[in-house]
Design an enzyme around this catalytic site. Structure first.
Site, mmCIF file in Angstrom:
data_model
loop_
_atom_site.group_PDB
_atom_site.id
_atom_site.type_symbol
_atom_site.label_atom_id
_atom_site.label_comp_id
_atom_site.label_asym_id
_atom_site.label_seq_id
_atom_site.Cartn_x
_atom_site.Cartn_y
_atom_site.Cartn_z
ATOM 1 C CB SER A 48 40.963 40.977 39.605
ATOM 2 O OG SER A 48 41.038 39.906 38.706
ATOM 3 C CE1 TYR A 51 44.981 35.576 41.158
ATOM 4 C CE2 TYR A 51 43.983 33.769 39.929
ATOM 5 C CZ TYR A 51 44.199 35.125 40.113
ATOM 6 O OH TYR A 51 43.635 36.026 39.260
ATOM 7 C CB VAL A 63 35.328 39.025 36.661
ATOM 8 C CG1 VAL A 63 36.301 39.366 35.566
ATOM 9 C CG2 VAL A 63 35.850 37.971 37.599
#
Lengths: 617, 617
Positions: free
Chosen positions: B72, B197, B267
């Site tokens: 992220s 992504y 994460v």
């Protein structure tokens, strides 16, 4: 135009605010709040703007002195007082600090704990108000008013009509109070705290007040107009944090994104925005948008932020800004005038004396650049002088880094000297704590850079065995001005000189005196000072035995430009200007030698001065 | 210890990070993420810390070079690229910027529009990724990798194993993609953007990379290690804003409250934190808390922020830091040596020449202090010189304020001069735009402060009718060194002087030459320069007709210390040192007068130098 003609120009910043006021006054979107009936009486045309710098310059236009009630803008300030009363962790245990994305009157309690999500929603603000200490309701109210007064820089009072109106209609807030009691967030009767909350919302302020209150937060809690402390500096970041994440209700994220200043709005039409370290803004216009924020207020803050490039997160690197100047003792010496032999030694070995002139606010980041520069140069450093003359503030993390540098340099036998630290109490306290018994031995503090340089030079000269003993008297033949004189010439001069003694501390020459004598220093040393005041005076030069002083005024016949004081017991041989002049005819050979030696001395001093200038300029 | 002995000291900042690493390595709370199977293979002991200043100093300890996938933490960087591709308003129309208080994988679409609440949650990040321009999937992927490479300062690549693992298990993200397509936030097939992504999340980085990427944002988009621009400066505030309000998932509010730096976690165990203008931090430790943030990472950032006092909102007022020094033309004159009569005039009227030496970054706030200081002094200002030598950067709002000052002073007939602005292109561009036809007449730009001062002095002298015409030749009797000479003495001197002419630009004396002559300037002017290089040379002095030059080396017999160049057609009368010395016996009366006049000249120059030093020091 003549220099004496009085000119007064308006500040372009005031002109700018005026132009903003003019263009946004035409916005008539939005509605005056009516949920508290008394607020509905506001004139929708009211419009004031005030910008106050963190240095205390106030710029205000329009209805900047129109009173209105502070409403929700009270929340961050009361939160600050609660932090002072209870500390951060207790306050956080009662009220969290997470944005909700919800509206101002949402109840938003954390599941389980019942902790309000943040102190900017009503539930959080009531929980915060309940934390304000005071034996009676009157004391608690007085403490709040005093606090607002410190921020605003004037005495503030309640608007009783609005307070009554709030209290009469504040059922939802009473419900919140009981809900908080239910979760044991409030531990006693909630009603007095809800009343105090209505009172804090009813404090009467102006846009000017908001601007100064904002500038007080920008100036780390010290009102920059009055100089008084409104909140302990350490809590300002917490107050601004909750403003930053939750101050503009469910518009907080977009506000921070677009305008980039922690802010708080109120339903009476005020907005207060803070750019930490820089400025505060207060705007008042009662026309509100659907979220309860002043329409013109948002437009004004948005325009100022964009036009003046004020977004908190838009920053240039400060770079090495803490280092004003770096030089060595070979480039700039102390004001002790050295003998030509000493000067030659220092022109080489003085390179090991490194001076860092520091400036501004010393923090971790600005001090990191200093540390880095010192470590980069460490091979060539024998002595390190840190000059704090132009340092405004220093924080503990900067002290820690400087202490670690001193410690490391001490390990390898390189002393660190501190000049001009007497104003900066934290440095001395920090080093004393860290060094303990070694403080006296390791913390070399000097009144100024000049004295620190002299100390280092003395060490360098001692070590090189090139230092002329300071106490030694010199014989006639050793006077610099008698260089190359024959025995006969020395004898001729001796008949013209008159021997005098001075006690330590005695003033030998006063500034403004007419020049009538040239002084040959036989024993001791004398110093030249700018002013007689021992506190503010600055040493311009120190001369030692063998040197001449007072000769410049003899040449240009100007009155004495500075005062000269005996540093110790002093013995001088004095030549009157009449005798000096008479030598033209009585002994031109001596006169030529004197003038040649005198010119040589002036040349040397001019070269020293020019070298210093090339460093400083 | 000797100055030549090599010493290398570790930085106290590195020592400090080492100690943090040691104390937090013992924390074993938290769990390695397993929701992407490949992430579960991480070694829970991995622990790296890297702190990078906005000036590009890198401090790293532990496993700072252990690769892991960015996850992220890619989101704010891709958001920045989307802003560059489409501009702020289009991007905001697709993704809002409000915090949700929800977890990272919450869908959180705005009711009605379907706009994701912010670009830090997965839905917002996928919508952002869909905005990345490129004709093919390969081009879009290449653009992303290039961007990350600019931030990290090295070529970066995908971790293919993690990418496959993400893609195989990323059903929720595919669902989000289709939901975004449903609301027309994505306007074409969502699957390629969801794949992109997954790829952006699988970019392999290290804690060192994160530190440098953070420092690049702290340095307004320019990688401080490579000097290359990774993102346009104007978009950095937006990237940092979304990190500040939404970067740490539902811990964002508390993070900003406690740690006070815009940040982003992933994460895989990375955290990246930015203190704008100051520094960046990268930490890597794969043990995560329940919210998905690295446990040790949070502890490290919290400790650094507290120990080093780094909270973004904890700021001291910069005060008047942009004004380095203020003085008048009576205190510090130009390096053109003036005649005694001119000097007397300037010692009075020079007070109307005000010099402001500026420094650091000129912004609205720092420039406000300059404007205020100018307006406060406006009555005594005849000429204002703004010296930008030590200004690092200037932004448009600072230009605007300075322009408005110039405009106001021009109205009342007071010129503003700009020195050392050639590096600062924005100033010239801004003033040209604003002044239009009046630019040449009103924007007085000078190479340096010295030349600006000279121009003002000339104006002052002209007006006072006290200026000696520069072109005029002087007669023998006018030489300063021949003051008080009788006709007979002048005649005797004339026999010793040898007349010479020099063309404009000709070098009359070279630095390092032995001194063998003294020069009397009959016509024209000469300048003394530090170096022959016309680009870097600094003028030390300019002498005009009637003055003497080259006399200092004649007195102290040092080699010439600087070069002297004819400014114009020059006529000199030259006295050899042999003849000068022979006067001791042949005409001691003349020698005495010469030495007296010479000492007088040296005295005057020493007084001028000392006065300058008292201003600069």
């Amino acid at each position: 135009m003549s220099a004496t003609e009085k000119v007064s120009l308006t500040s372009p910043i005031l002109d700018y605010l005026q132009s903003l006021h003019q263009s946004f006054a035409s916005i008539t979107d939005g509605k005056v709040a009516t949920y508290i009936p008394e607020l509905g009486k506001a004139n929708p045309d009211w419009f004031g703007i005030c910008l106050v710098t963190a240095t205390g310059n106030v710029y205000e236009v329009g209805d900047s002195q129109q009173p209105f009630t502070i409403q929700s803008i009270s929340k961050p300030f009361v939160y600050g007082l609660a932090l002072e009363d209870h500390g951060r962790s207790h306050v956080l245990s009662k009220v969290s600090a997470e944005p909700t994305g919800d509206a101002f009157n949402s109840i938003s309690l954390e599941p389980g704990t019942g902790r309000p999500r943040n102190p900017m929603i009503n539930a959080g603000a009531i929980a915060t108000t309940a934390l304000i200490e005071g034996k009676s309701a009157a004391t608690r109210q007085r403490r709040l008013l005093e606090m607002f007064g410190l921020y605003a820089g004037r005495e503030v009072a309640l608007d009783e009509a609005v307070y009554r109106s709030e209290s009469e209609t504040g059922h939802r807030n009473r419900a919140i109070g009981h809900m908080l009691r239910n979760f044991d967030i409030l531990t006693s009767d909630p009603i007095p705290s809800v009343e105090l909350y209505f009172q804090q919302c009813s404090v009467s302020v102006t846009a000017r007040d908001l601007g100064i209150m904002a500038a007080t937060l920008a100036n780390r809690g010290i009102n920059p107009v009055t100089g008084k402390q409104a909140i302990r500096g350490e809590y300002v970041e917490s107050v601004l944090s909750v403003m930053g994440s939750c101050g503009m209700y469910d518009y907080a994220g977009e506000w921070m994104y677009k305008i980039g200043m922690p802010a708080k709005s109120g339903v009476s039409g005020g907005i207060l925005a803070v750019l930490p370290g820089q400025l505060g803004i207060g705007v008042f216009s009662p026309l509100l948008d659907a979220r309860g924020n002043s329409v013109r207020g948002i437009s004004v803050c948005d325009a100022i932020s964009r036009h003046c490039d004020l977004h908190l997160l838009n920053r240039q690197s400060a770079g090495r800004s803490a280092i004003r100047l770096k030089f060595t003792g070979a480039e700039v010496g102390s004001n002790r005038v050295r003998t030509p032999a000493e000067a030659r030694t220092l022109s080489q070995l003085g390179r090991g004396i490194k001076v860092f002139q520091l400036q501004g606010n010393l923090t971790f980041t600005t001090t990191e650049a200093i540390v880095r520069a010192v470590l980069d140069d460490v091979d060539t450093i024998e002595f390190l002088i840190l000059d704090f003359k132009r340092v405004q503030t220093i924080n503990e993390s900067a002290c820690r880094l400087l202490y670690l540098v001193l410690d490391k340099l001490a390990e390898v036998g390189k002393p660190v000297l501190f000049a001009h630290t007497s104003r900066l109490l934290l440095i001395r306290r920090y080093f004393k704590l860290k060094l303990g018994d070694r403080f006296e031995q390791r913390f070399h503090a000097f009144e100024d850079n000049d004295l620190a340089l002299e100390w280092c030079e003395d060490q360098v000269l001692e070590k090189a065995q090139a230092r002329r003993p300071a106490s030694a008297a010199v014989s006639f033949a050793d006077y610099e001005l008698f260089e190359n004189f024959t025995e006969a010439e020395l004898k001729a001069m001796s008949e013209l000189l008159q021997r005098r003694s001075h006690r330590a501390g005695e003033v030998i020459i006063n500034a403004g005196d007419p020049a009538s004598e040239i002084y040959f220093l036989a024993q001791g040393s004398v110093s030249v000072f700018t002013s007689p005041d021992i506190e503010t005076r600055k040493r311009l030069a120190t001369f030692s035995a063998g040197m001449v002083f007072g000769e410049m005024a003899a040449i240009d016949r100007a009155p004495r430009s500075a005062m000269i004081v005996a540093d110790s017991e002093v013995v001088c041989d004095v030549l009157s200007l009449e005798d000096f002049e008479r030598l033209d005819s009585t002994n031109p050979g001596i006169k030529i030698k004197l003038l040649q030696n005198l010119s040589l001395g002036l040349c040397r001093r001019l070269r020293v001065a020019n070298r210093k200038l090339s460093v400083y300029d």
